[in-house]
Design a protein around this motif. Structure first.
Motif, PDB file in Angstrom:
ATOM      1  N   GLU A  16       0.834  -1.208   0.000  1.00  0.00           N
ATOM      2  CA  GLU A  16       0.000   0.000   0.000  1.00  0.00           C
ATOM      3  C   GLU A  16       0.865   1.253   0.000  1.00  0.00           C
ATOM      4  N   THR A  17       1.832   1.278   0.922  1.00  0.00           N
ATOM      5  CA  THR A  17       2.659   2.477   1.043  1.00  0.00           C
ATOM      6  C   THR A  17       3.443   2.738  -0.236  1.00  0.00           C
ATOM      7  N   LEU A  20       1.111   4.056  -2.878  1.00  0.00           N
ATOM      8  CA  LEU A  20       0.740   5.449  -2.599  1.00  0.00           C
ATOM      9  C   LEU A  20       1.871   6.389  -3.002  1.00  0.00           C
ATOM     10  N   CYS A  21       3.121   6.011  -2.656  1.00  0.00           N
ATOM     11  CA  CYS A  21       4.269   6.849  -3.012  1.00  0.00           C
ATOM     12  C   CYS A  21       4.401   6.972  -4.525  1.00  0.00           C
ATOM     13  N   LEU A  24       1.481   9.129  -5.936  1.00  0.00           N
ATOM     14  CA  LEU A  24       1.560  10.548  -5.606  1.00  0.00           C
ATOM     15  C   LEU A  24       2.736  11.210  -6.319  1.00  0.00           C
ATOM     16  N   LEU A  25       3.912  10.567  -6.246  1.00  0.00           N
ATOM     17  CA  LEU A  25       5.069  11.182  -6.902  1.00  0.00           C
ATOM     18  C   LEU A  25       4.881  11.193  -8.416  1.00  0.00           C
TER      19      LEU A  25
ATOM     20  N   PRO B  58      -5.022  15.924  -3.000  1.00  0.00           N
ATOM     21  CA  PRO B  58      -3.866  15.190  -2.490  1.00  0.00           C
ATOM     22  C   PRO B  58      -2.579  16.017  -2.486  1.00  0.00           C
ATOM     23  N   LEU B  59      -2.408  16.873  -3.494  1.00  0.00           N
ATOM     24  CA  LEU B  59      -1.144  17.620  -3.570  1.00  0.00           C
ATOM     25  C   LEU B  59      -1.017  18.629  -2.427  1.00  0.00           C
ATOM     26  N   LEU B 245       8.683  19.833  -1.487  1.00  0.00           N
ATOM     27  CA  LEU B 245       9.587  18.683  -1.598  1.00  0.00           C
ATOM     28  C   LEU B 245      11.030  19.152  -1.724  1.00  0.00           C
ATOM     29  N   LEU B 260       9.845   9.825   4.177  1.00  0.00           N
ATOM     30  CA  LEU B 260       8.897  10.177   3.107  1.00  0.00           C
ATOM     31  C   LEU B 260       7.739   9.183   2.963  1.00  0.00           C
ATOM     32  N   PRO B 261       8.015   7.849   2.885  1.00  0.00           N
ATOM     33  CA  PRO B 261       6.890   6.915   2.739  1.00  0.00           C
ATOM     34  C   PRO B 261       5.853   7.053   3.855  1.00  0.00           C
ATOM     35  N   VAL B 264       3.844  10.208   3.226  1.00  0.00           N
ATOM     36  CA  VAL B 264       2.927   9.992   2.096  1.00  0.00           C
ATOM     37  C   VAL B 264       1.743   9.167   2.578  1.00  0.00           C
ATOM     38  N   ARG B 265       2.020   8.087   3.306  1.00  0.00           N
ATOM     39  CA  ARG B 265       0.934   7.223   3.751  1.00  0.00           C
ATOM     40  C   ARG B 265      -0.043   7.983   4.651  1.00  0.00           C
ATOM     41  N   MET B 268      -2.070  10.430   2.623  1.00  0.00           N
ATOM     42  CA  MET B 268      -2.965   9.815   1.648  1.00  0.00           C
ATOM     43  C   MET B 268      -4.060   8.973   2.306  1.00  0.00           C
TER      44      MET B 268
END
Lengths: 161, 418
Positions: A16-17, A20-21, A24-25, B58-59, B245, B260-261, B264-265, B268
């Motif tokens: 999942e993570t 998501l990364c 998004l990126l 999201p951004l 960023l 970072l992960p 992001v998690r 999100m």
């Protein structure tokens, strides 16, 4: 609702993570590229906007799955705050089972939607089959349903302290 | 959909079922009663992939979480303190301004109280403000700034009500400033002793500006870009994400890349939660429209509410109740599609309606039983909910008076809208 502790780690969570990364990126990169091209080269990638919109749908579903695992879906949680302790577990079991049932129904309806799209040969991004991108709807809701069912089971099994 | 089903949904919501599951169930039950093919729920949900502006959410959320993770909150407070700290009641105003800016950029996710409260609360009590005053101030500031671009609820309202987000961004400025000014006046009146302030120092201000050099260009870049029309909202969101960023990971390097992960998690998960609610509400709204619920609502209220003023009074009462029960995102997707058509019948501008709606929801953040700010503060500062409620009450009253002005003076919202 709180997720059961042993669900929080494991390969599923990493997948999942990572997704998501990447999503998004990916969105950030494509959207930025699009701005640069539009402003400095008066050029635009015809597929970029549609690809981003599909990625946002995926982000929503994967984020929703992750929220199910982390027990972070938005809820009222009135019982937890204002009712005696003995109510908490039965309330959580009922609420979680309800969520499991609804997400299962949504997964089924999502499957029917995707099956229709497959049958009609709908396309996105010029020539890609749409069902490939739409499949995240039934798959996402099915995984959420599985998560909720597991959580309900864990709540039932947990001995009263 | 029968009353029994509706009642059942309310019960499971109270028991703690995710809000999206109740919305999904209402759409399924509703369409089932109409003998419609239920895959319509999935078709409507797919609308998420057909709404270009959604990308902004999201951004901006990601950029906000990233900002909250590093030292930006501390730098923002130090800068506001150096600029405003010398005024009487200055530190209180510092808190208001810093919280408003931070909330505008991080959406309404409760991050403000966690990120800024840690810096502001000790600073306020050390400067001689009573603990109760400081607690109330921070709790009520946690959602201040909701009306300023590029806050998440403003964008979401624009999407749901199909109103220009640029117009909403302009309309929020006046009412947002009114709220900050009103609270500042209250803080000034409550703490007239000049001893609470520190002398103004050019050197300190300079140091704070240098310290915040990477963050400072962000608001003018984003807001300037949006207000001048150079950037579309989603473009501004992409620029913000890239900017944050680069500044956090390349220029400052104060957050390890390995974090970072997780960031992001976390961000999100919030976005996923909101989007699933939004997607299913597209289905439940389309059911309600097919049942002509807004028209019926209008026919039902119009004999009692003869004029626009009566309508606005009733609307405000209704919104305050909704805001006390539902979180701002669920309230937006559920209530806005119903009230916009009714408001149009009363000639209420949908942009003005949006500001009234969000301002009323802002009060909902600090009213029991489910005011998020109350719980955030109670958790963060280890105080009982009752104590936090009492401490917040005077600020709530000031904000309530502001909401009255915002509701009955549409010009306050509309004077900047072309």
């Amino acid at each position: 609702m709180e997720a059961h502790a042993d669900q929080r780690h494991g390969p599923g969570q990493r997948i999942e993570t990572t997704l998501l990364c990447l999503l998004l990126l990916g969105i950030v990169v494509v959207a930025t590229l699009q701005i640069v091209l539009r402003n400095f080269f008066s050029y635009s990638l015809f597929w970029a906007d549609e690809l981003i919109r599909l990625a946002v749908l995926w982000l929503a579903m994967v984020g929703g799955v992750a929220a199910s695992r982390d027990g972070r879906h938005i809820s009222l949680g009135v019982v937890e705050r204002y009712f005696p302790r003995s109510w908490h577990r039965p309330a959580a079991v009922t609420a979680t089972l309800f969520a499991a049932l609804v997400t299962a129904a949504l997964a089924w309806q999502g499957y029917r939607f995707v099956a229709d799209s497959f049958a009609f040969g709908d396309t996105v991004l010029d020539a890609w089959p749409a069902w490939v991108f739409q499949a995240i709807i039934p798959v996402g809701f099915a995984i959420m349903s599985y998560r909720f069912a597991l959580q309900a089971l864990a709540l039932v099994r947990r001995r009263r302290e | 959909m029968s009353l029994v089903v509706l009642l059942l949904l309310v019960v499971v919501l109270l028991l703690g079922a995710p809000i999206f599951s109740a919305i999904g169930a209402s759409a399924l039950f509703g369409f089932a009663g109409q003998d419609t093919n239920l895959s319509i729920v999935a078709i409507e949900f797919y609308g998420l992939a057909e709404t270009p502006i959604l990308l902004a959410i999201p951004l901006f959320t990601f950029a906000g979480f990233l900002l909250g993770e590093g030292g930006a909150p501390g730098r923002l407070v130090r800068l506001s303190q150096a600029a405003l700290g010398a005024l009487p009641g200055g530190l209180a105003m510092v808190s208001l301004v810093a919280c408003a800016i931070f909330t505008a950029f991080t959406g309404a996710s409760g991050v403000t109280i966690i990120a800024l409260g840690a810096v502001l609360f000790p600073a306020l009590t050390a400067a001689g403000y009573s603990e109760r005053f400081s607690l109330g101030l921070i709790t009520s500031s946690g959602s201040l700034g909701l009306l300023f671009a590029p806050s998440l609820p403003l964008i979401l309202y624009g999407i749901v009500a199909e109103v220009s987000i640029d117009d909403l961004f302009r309309a929020g400025i006046g009412p947002g400033i009114l709220m900050i000014l009103a609270l500042s006046l209250y803080c000034y009146w409550k703490n007239r002793r000049p001893s609470a302030s520190e002398p103004f120092s050019v050197a300190k201000l300079k140091a704070a500006i240098v310290d915040a050099r990477y963050e400072l260009p962000l608001p003018p870049l984003v807001l300037g870009g949006i207000y001048s029309g150079y950037f579309a909202v989603s473009e501004a969101a992409a620029v913000t994400a890239v900017y944050v960023l680069v500044s956090e990971f390349v220029l400052r390097r104060e957050i390890p890349l390995g974090a970072l992960p997780r960031i992001v998690r976390e961000s999100m998960v919030l976005v996923g939660g909101i989007f699933v609610i939004l997607g299913l509400s597209l289905a439940s709204t389309s059911y309600m429209i097919s049942m002509e619920v807004p028209q019926r609502l209008f026919e039902w209220v119009s004999p009692y509410l003869a004029t626009e003023t009566f309508f606005l009074v009733a609307l405000l009462v209704f919104l305050l109740i909704v805001g006390a029960i539902l979180d701002i995102f669920s309230a937006t997707v559920l209530v806005v599609p119903l009230i916009v058509p009714v408001a149009l019948e009363y000639n209420v501008d949908p942009v003005h309606l949006g500001i009234v709606f969000l301002a009323a929801m802002e009060l909902g953040y600090m009213t029991p039983p489910v005011g998020m700010n109350l719980f955030m503060s109670s958790l963060r500062f280890n105080k009982g909910i009752g104590e936090v409620c009492l401490a917040t009450l005077p600020f709530l009253i000031v904000l309530f008076l502001c909401v009255l002005l915002i509701t009955f003076l549409p010009q306050l919202s509309l004077f900047l809208v072309p």
